[in-house]
Write a protein that holds these residues in place. Structure first.
Motif, PDB file in Angstrom:
ATOM      1  N   CYS A 181      46.475  31.226  33.040  1.00  9.50           N
ATOM      2  CA  CYS A 181      45.644  31.978  34.129  1.00  9.50           C
ATOM      3  C   CYS A 181      44.747  30.844  34.770  1.00  9.50           C
ATOM      4  O   CYS A 181      43.992  31.365  35.750  1.00  9.50           O
ATOM      5  N   ARG A 191      42.539  38.094  34.233  1.00  7.05           N
ATOM      6  CA  ARG A 191      43.522  38.507  34.675  1.00  7.05           C
ATOM      7  C   ARG A 191      43.477  39.425  35.798  1.00  7.05           C
ATOM      8  O   ARG A 191      42.474  39.548  36.359  1.00  7.05           O
ATOM      9  N   TRP A 203      40.297  39.286  40.235  1.00 14.42           N
ATOM     10  CA  TRP A 203      40.307  38.887  38.686  1.00 14.42           C
ATOM     11  C   TRP A 203      39.218  39.543  37.985  1.00 14.42           C
ATOM     12  O   TRP A 203      38.199  39.981  38.330  1.00 14.42           O
ATOM     13  N   ARG A 206      39.025  38.429  30.544  1.00 14.12           N
ATOM     14  CA  ARG A 206      39.688  38.978  29.275  1.00 14.12           C
ATOM     15  C   ARG A 206      38.839  38.962  28.408  1.00 14.12           C
ATOM     16  O   ARG A 206      38.018  37.921  28.032  1.00 14.12           O
ATOM     17  N   HIS A 210      44.146  33.898  26.366  1.00 12.25           N
ATOM     18  CA  HIS A 210      45.923  34.016  26.149  1.00 12.25           C
ATOM     19  C   HIS A 210      46.306  33.219  24.909  1.00 12.25           C
ATOM     20  O   HIS A 210      45.613  32.193  24.589  1.00 12.25           O
TER      21      HIS A 210
END
Length: 228
Positions: A181, A191, A203, A206, A210
């Motif tokens: 990202c 995300r 955006w 998170r 990831h």
């Protein structure tokens, strides 16, 4: 200063510098009237080390010119500004709901400081560190007690994850940038929201990094590389 204080100050100036003294009674009376007019808002002494006699003595010692009332008012103005700069408007003993009364009390405090009737009230600075009873509850290397950090963990998941990784001897995923990202090191992964009404490119953060970022951090840690 009162006329009596001004007369005493003028006499002191005449003793230090004869050029400031007048021999003619009429001129002496006019000079005293002028000094009283200029110095009526200047205190003889005030908190913070102000002393009008010291200002006269300093001028006589450093200037080739005879002392004038403005040679006292100017240092007082600088001292007054310094006093007001240190004053922090402590809460007066007035009901805050009484807006007019509260404002009048604040103005009275400032006036007292500005006229040398009261010392400025400065905010105290915390310089000694936490109380020993609090410091004993904070493990080395932590800024918060463990109980407080646990209570805050749901509200700062990224920080909690980093602390948990450090405690468990695992790699800190946020110590490296995310190749998925493009989140820079130190920032949470993100995300696209894809929510109705969102602008393109919106955006959100998170809660977890990831997987590729976790693997990248573990690889760098295994190689002994240092990241941000």
């Amino acid at each position: 200063m009162s006329p009596e204080e001004t007369a005493a100050l003028l006499a002191y100036a005449g003793r230090l510098d004869p050029r400031a003294a007048q021999l003619d009674p009429a001129e002496t009376s006019a000079q005293l009237a002028n000094w009283c007019e200029v110095l009526r808002d200047v205190p003889a002494t005030a908190p913070g080390g102000w002393d009008a006699a010291a200002a006269v003595r300093r001028h006589v010692a450093t200037s080739p010119y005879p002392v004038l009332p403005v040679d006292i008012t100017r240092p007082w103005a600088a001292h007054r500004r310094e006093l007001l700069a240190r004053h922090t408007d402590p809460r007066p003993d007035v009901d805050p709901d009484d807006v007019a009364g509260y404002q009048d009390a604040i103005r009275a405090q400032r006036h007292a400081v500005a006229t040398g009737q009261a010392a400025p009230s400065s905010a105290r600075q915390l310089t000694g560190g936490p109380h020993p009873a609090v410091a004993a509850r904070i493990p080395p290397g932590r800024a918060l007690p463990a109980s407080a950090a646990a209570a805050l963990a749901p509200y700062r998941p990224a920080r909690a994850a980093r602390e948990a990784a450090a405690a468990g001897g695992r790699a800190d995923a946020l110590s490296v940038p995310c190749g998925w990202c493009r989140a820079p090191a130190g920032e949470q992964c993100r995300r696209r929201t894809n929510a109705a009404g969102d602008r393109p490119g919106t955006w959100t953060r998170r809660r977890t990094p990831h997987p590729s970022r976790i693997d990248d951090a573990a690889t760098r840690t295994a190689r002994g590389e240092h990241a941000a």
